[in-house]
Design an enzyme around this catalytic site. Structure first.
Site, PDB file in Angstrom:
ATOM      1  N   ASN A 176       0.832  -1.202   0.000  1.00 24.21           N
ATOM      2  CA  ASN A 176       0.000   0.000   0.000  1.00 24.21           C
ATOM      3  C   ASN A 176       0.869   1.255   0.000  1.00 24.21           C
ATOM      4  OD1 ASN A 176       0.665  -0.801   2.702  1.00 24.21           O
ATOM      5  ND2 ASN A 176      -0.919   0.539   3.524  1.00 24.21           N
ATOM      6  N   GLU A 216       0.272   5.197   0.678  1.00 21.80           N
ATOM      7  CA  GLU A 216      -0.678   6.214   1.122  1.00 21.80           C
ATOM      8  C   GLU A 216      -0.297   7.582   0.577  1.00 21.80           C
ATOM      9  OE1 GLU A 216      -0.880   5.912   5.419  1.00 21.80           O
ATOM     10  OE2 GLU A 216      -2.260   4.220   5.275  1.00 21.80           O
ATOM     11  N   CYS A 246      -4.159   0.669  -2.487  1.00 17.50           N
ATOM     12  CA  CYS A 246      -4.011  -0.531  -1.654  1.00 17.50           C
ATOM     13  C   CYS A 246      -2.951  -1.456  -2.234  1.00 17.50           C
ATOM     14  CB  CYS A 246      -5.325  -1.305  -1.608  1.00 17.50           C
ATOM     15  SG  CYS A 246      -6.735  -0.387  -0.996  1.00 17.50           S
ATOM     16  N   GLU A 285      -3.227  -4.580  -2.997  1.00 16.74           N
ATOM     17  CA  GLU A 285      -3.741  -5.469  -4.044  1.00 16.74           C
ATOM     18  C   GLU A 285      -3.697  -4.783  -5.414  1.00 16.74           C
ATOM     19  OE1 GLU A 285      -5.101  -4.666  -1.157  1.00 16.74           O
ATOM     20  OE2 GLU A 285      -6.347  -6.276  -0.334  1.00 16.74           O
ATOM     21  N   CYS A 316     -10.483  -4.694   0.062  1.00 14.05           N
ATOM     22  CA  CYS A 316     -11.597  -3.746   0.071  1.00 14.05           C
ATOM     23  C   CYS A 316     -12.429  -3.904  -1.200  1.00 14.05           C
ATOM     24  CB  CYS A 316     -11.071  -2.313   0.216  1.00 14.05           C
ATOM     25  SG  CYS A 316     -10.391  -1.617  -1.309  1.00 14.05           S
ATOM     26  N   CYS A 350     -10.689  -2.943  -4.525  1.00 13.74           N
ATOM     27  CA  CYS A 350      -9.704  -3.941  -4.983  1.00 13.74           C
ATOM     28  C   CYS A 350     -10.389  -5.181  -5.535  1.00 13.74           C
ATOM     29  CB  CYS A 350      -8.755  -4.308  -3.848  1.00 13.74           C
ATOM     30  SG  CYS A 350      -7.553  -2.994  -3.517  1.00 13.74           S
TER      31      CYS A 350
HETATM   32 ZN    ZN Z   1      -8.194  -2.136  -1.508  1.00 14.96          ZN
END
Ligand code: ZN
Length: 137
Positions: free
Chosen positions: A48, A50, A59, A61, A94, A97
């Site tokens: 990830n 940010e 993210c 993924e 999430c 993703c």
């Molecule tokens: Zn995600």
């Protein structure tokens, strides 16, 4: 991929843990890694990243998926995914993703992710049974 091949899946999980070490997460401290096993036998990892403008965060993924397409092209297919976080926290992929993975993943691909009580494995089609799809019927 054979879901019963636990050694291979454990290896994929370890690669996800390694990827999480590279996490850029100064705002949440949530360090996540993802490892995608492709049908061409390659494994591609991501972490990830940010951003101070929180909504721009990517993210692990999606980070891995973008890297996989960049390296191996638009015909890749994902046959297994492992997700790890270094925060000892549940961390299923999430919604965003899941939808992005749907574009490239085999429906029965096993997804390993940290759940409330240990690592959980689910088939992708159980994680996102009705992905948005524009294919005409
Ligand atoms: Zn995600």
């Amino acid at each position: 991929m054979d879901m019963k091949n636990t050694q291979e899946m454990e290896q994929l999980l370890e690669q996800a843990r390694q990827a999480a070490q590279q996490s850029y997460s100064p705002y949440s401290g949530f360090r996540v890694g993802a490892a995608l096993r492709l049908t061409n036998g390659e494994v591609v990892t991501g972490t990830n990243v940010e951003n101070v403008s929180y909504g721009l965060t990517i993210c692990a993924e999606r980070s891995a998926l973008v890297r996989a397409v960049s390296r191996f092209g638009p015909t890749i297919r994902i046959e297994a995914v492992a997700i790890a976080n270094l925060n000892d926290s549940a961390s299923p992929p999430c919604g965003a993703c899941r939808q992005v993975l749907a574009e490239f993943i085999l429906p029965d691909a096993p997804i390993l992710f940290p759940a409330a009580n240990g690592v959980r494995t689910m088939a992708f089609s159980d994680l996102l049974p009705l992905a948005f799809d524009m294919k005409l019927k």
